[in-house]
Scaffold this motif. Structure first.
Motif, PDB file in Angstrom:
ATOM      1  N   UNK A  10       0.819  -1.203   0.000  1.00  0.00           N
ATOM      2  CA  UNK A  10       0.000   0.000   0.000  1.00  0.00           C
ATOM      3  C   UNK A  10       0.858   1.260   0.000  1.00  0.00           C
ATOM      4  N   UNK A  11       2.055   1.156  -0.554  1.00  0.00           N
ATOM      5  CA  UNK A  11       2.931   2.317  -0.726  1.00  0.00           C
ATOM      6  C   UNK A  11       3.358   2.390  -2.184  1.00  0.00           C
ATOM      7  N   UNK A  12       3.388   3.570  -2.732  1.00  0.00           N
ATOM      8  CA  UNK A  12       3.853   3.732  -4.102  1.00  0.00           C
ATOM      9  C   UNK A  12       5.365   3.823  -4.168  1.00  0.00           C
ATOM     10  N   UNK A 147      -1.553  -2.018   9.198  1.00  0.00           N
ATOM     11  CA  UNK A 147      -2.859  -2.271   8.583  1.00  0.00           C
ATOM     12  C   UNK A 147      -2.710  -3.213   7.390  1.00  0.00           C
ATOM     13  N   UNK A 148      -1.623  -3.039   6.612  1.00  0.00           N
ATOM     14  CA  UNK A 148      -1.429  -3.918   5.452  1.00  0.00           C
ATOM     15  C   UNK A 148      -1.177  -5.359   5.899  1.00  0.00           C
ATOM     16  N   UNK A 149      -0.321  -5.544   6.895  1.00  0.00           N
ATOM     17  CA  UNK A 149      -0.059  -6.894   7.390  1.00  0.00           C
ATOM     18  C   UNK A 149      -1.326  -7.525   7.948  1.00  0.00           C
ATOM     19  N   UNK A 150      -2.168  -6.724   8.574  1.00  0.00           N
ATOM     20  CA  UNK A 150      -3.428  -7.245   9.077  1.00  0.00           C
ATOM     21  C   UNK A 150      -4.354  -7.641   7.922  1.00  0.00           C
ATOM     22  N   UNK A 151      -4.285  -6.886   6.813  1.00  0.00           N
ATOM     23  CA  UNK A 151      -5.086  -7.237   5.649  1.00  0.00           C
ATOM     24  C   UNK A 151      -4.633  -8.572   5.057  1.00  0.00           C
TER      25      UNK A 151
END
Length: 260
Positions: A10-12, A147-151
């Motif tokens: 979730x990072x560009x 949040x990304x790892x949780x996703x």
């Protein structure tokens, strides 16, 4: 069933499109049937990379193995579900489907992560990008998953509930410095500790190289250089090919024997 490879975070600016293009093209050049989907509806870097390739190959009369670019019919990826239809159109005719996700959270990206047999998460080798995976205290202690790892954890739980098998998650350290710098060691140590905690493998990715920016307008990869008349590769290009070879070997994809 096709093996689904998802390239996401979730990072560009972490090298997702470069990674997607080189992995997909490497598989195609090894004789596998590869389809590609770009879920970044606005930026479409991966999709444009493949379109540039098709245009260049046609213009020059070349025969370069290439992934098949699938289409996503979505004006708003947050409230529509075109992914299932796109996947159904590609799965039966391909060995691999590689999905490049945008550098932000969308419903399509979340769905793609649940489909992933192999998940590749490129990150720049810094604690700024480490924040993608975990929250850290000022003194360097891991406080908990991001949040990304949780996703990703939620995607794993969803696959388990559906009986779809585990996700093989690989975190790719892009733009690694050539020197054994203190920050590089600290990031490596933190990744090693976190990998055991939340369940991913760590792999070295691509160094920062001018050649990647030069290849994009023609849709080419490092593996195509000799096919377009480059007789002698520079040391930088040879090193980059080795990085790609090691990456594909580390992915350990089914039925893939690296031969480049």
């Amino acid at each position: 069933m096709a093996h689904i490879i998802v390239v996401g975070n979730e990072k560009g600016g972490s090298g997702k499109s470069t990674t997607s293009m080189h992995v997909a093209t490497a598989l195609a050049r090894m004789g596998h049937r590869v389809a590609a989907l770009d879920l970044d509806i606005r930026q479409r870097s991966f999709g444009r990379y493949l379109e540039n390739r098709a245009h260049f190959v046609g213009k020059e009369g070349l025969d370069l193995p290439s992934p098949t670019l699938g289409q996503i019919d979505a004006k708003n990826p947050n409230d529509t579900d075109p992914l299932s239809a796109s996947m159904a159109a590609l799965e039966g005719d391909h060995d691999f489907i590689l999905i490049d996700c945008p550098g932000s959270h969308t419903r399509l990206a979340q769905m793609a992560h649940m489909l992933a047999d192999t998940l590749i998460t490129p990150m720049n080798d810094s604690f700024i990008d480490f924040d993608l995976l975990a929250r850290m205290s000022p003194d360097g202690k891991v406080l908990g998953p991001s949040i990304y790892a949780e996703m990703v954890w939620g995607a794993r739980q969803g696959r388990q509930a559906a009986g779809a098998g585990p996700i093989d998650w690989i975190v790719l350290r892009n733009r690694l410095g050539t020197q054994a710098m203190h920050n590089k060691r600290k990031v490596g140590t933190a990744l090693g500790q976190l990998s055991r905690r939340i369940g991913f493998r760590v792999a070295p990715g691509f160094a920062e190289r001018v050649v990647f920016r030069e290849l994009f307008p023609r849709g080419l990869t490092l593996l195509d250089l000799k096919d377009i008349g480059t007789e002698q590769l520079s040391m930088s290009n040879i090193a980059a090919r080795q990085e790609l070879r090691e990456l594909v070997q580390t992915l350990n994809l089914p039925g893939v024997k690296v031969d480049f």
